[in-house]
Design an enzyme around this catalytic site. Sequence first.
Site, mmCIF file in Angstrom:
data_model
loop_
_atom_site.group_PDB
_atom_site.id
_atom_site.type_symbol
_atom_site.label_atom_id
_atom_site.label_comp_id
_atom_site.label_asym_id
_atom_site.label_seq_id
_atom_site.Cartn_x
_atom_site.Cartn_y
_atom_site.Cartn_z
ATOM 1 N N GLU A 81 0.881 -1.258 0.080
ATOM 2 C CA GLU A 81 0.131 -0.372 -0.090
ATOM 3 C C GLU A 81 0.948 1.247 0.091
ATOM 4 O O GLU A 81 0.457 2.303 0.369
ATOM 5 C CB GLU A 81 -0.873 -0.018 1.263
ATOM 6 C CG GLU A 81 -0.370 -0.219 2.515
ATOM 7 C CD GLU A 81 -1.224 -0.640 3.612
ATOM 8 O OE1 GLU A 81 -2.064 0.270 3.900
ATOM 9 O OE2 GLU A 81 -1.700 -1.826 3.880
ATOM 10 N N CYS A 113 -3.582 -4.435 4.199
ATOM 11 C CA CYS A 113 -2.798 -5.471 4.678
ATOM 12 C C CYS A 113 -3.279 -6.799 4.360
ATOM 13 O O CYS A 113 -3.057 -7.860 5.233
ATOM 14 C CB CYS A 113 -3.026 -5.287 6.126
ATOM 15 S SG CYS A 113 -2.595 -3.827 6.961
ATOM 16 N N HIS A 240 -2.913 -11.785 11.499
ATOM 17 C CA HIS A 240 -2.716 -10.341 11.120
ATOM 18 C C HIS A 240 -2.486 -9.638 12.515
ATOM 19 O O HIS A 240 -3.686 -9.664 13.349
ATOM 20 C CB HIS A 240 -3.631 -9.674 10.254
ATOM 21 C CG HIS A 240 -3.547 -8.058 10.033
ATOM 22 N ND1 HIS A 240 -2.206 -7.594 9.473
ATOM 23 C CD2 HIS A 240 -4.228 -6.955 10.292
ATOM 24 C CE1 HIS A 240 -2.369 -6.360 9.741
ATOM 25 N NE2 HIS A 240 -3.595 -5.917 10.180
#
Length: 415
Positions: A81, A113, A240
């Site tokens: 990103e 993500c 994550h």
Amino acid sequence: MTAGIEALNVYCGVAQIPVRTLFEGRGLDTDRIGNLMMRNRSVGLPFEDPVSNAVNAAKPVVDLMDPADKSRIELLITSTESGLDYSKSVASYVHEYLGLPATCRVVEVKQACYAATAAVQMAVAYVASGISPGAKALVIATDVALVDERGQYAEPATGAGAAAVLIGEDPRVLTVDLGAFGNHSYETLDSARPTPTFDIADSDRSLFAYLDCLSNCFEDYRSRVEDVDFATTFDYLAMHTPFAGMVKAAHRKLMREFAGIPPARAEEDFTRRVLPSLAYPSVVGNLCSGSVYLALCSLIDHAELAELDGGARVGLYSYGSGCSSEFFSGLVDQRSAEALAPMRIGEHLEGRCELTFEEYAAVLPANLTCLVPEQDRTVDVTAYDDILGRARIDRDLLVNTGTKDYHRTYEWLNT
């Protein structure tokens, strides 16, 4: 056919700052440090960008390959990103500085993500399909941080760096359970990077989306895989990790929803199945789409894999704002620990230079312009000789030295 992760490495920069130092420097409420469950965060320096981070993560992986295997890398995907151009991919630079074959596909993907996991699954499918026997794919999640005091409590949790994931038919690190996955996606503006100089975030919306997607992903996974029990099917979990405290909340939610486990038993389960995956994220911060692979590295380096006959099944969760998410699984064993050991990730993290708050604040203005397109720019790497001299670095690193007619320039820093 088996397919999965043959090699894995992370690069998390050469500098870090203790979270408490950052809290105190910003005047944040230190009573909230415990909620983060973090001790340090990686800090990018002005000569580190998405290209250099990606190359520095992948170079040890590529260097360990024999020439014949390296020539079989047929797909290079960078996930970021922190894009540098509307047209030219980060991967095109990475391909050059890793010396990958000209017969390799080169592409960049984006979904906050989550994107690296989408790329990993596409790469696994490519390898497992058998359309090019012996082929390998290299997926690199790479990002820089664009945070300052405007980020408030998100600033201490934001990391920087890259994760390199080599996919092939000999999955020495993680054998992916083919066909075992669950997805959940919908549109929301929980966080975004609308310009090259700052991020926006709605923390409450993002936390809700992360948890909502986790439940729905696991429900979808359970609909595809027979006899799944959240409490017993997975020996370990790696998720994550925006910050370690978030993962603890997510685990507690799933234990309540899918296993009916009360908080006291959930705590013991968290310590046993999840905590090994948080050792590295708690000293790095959010590594964006590389985050779940940093957690996997942490798990492999800290779990007692040698004690498990037949290996251990790991449940993995990837979430990206915007949003898209996936729960999937795979097997690790003692061979995973042996394959990851040469990367010496723990030594790398311990060797980062600790910054004072004043040093940290001094590098932020230049970091915030890292992604801004400029026709000509020079980055004076020697301005950071003191920091580099205090870091323990035992290999050459690629550094960004600027741009020349919009073409980004790099040099190898001999350490």
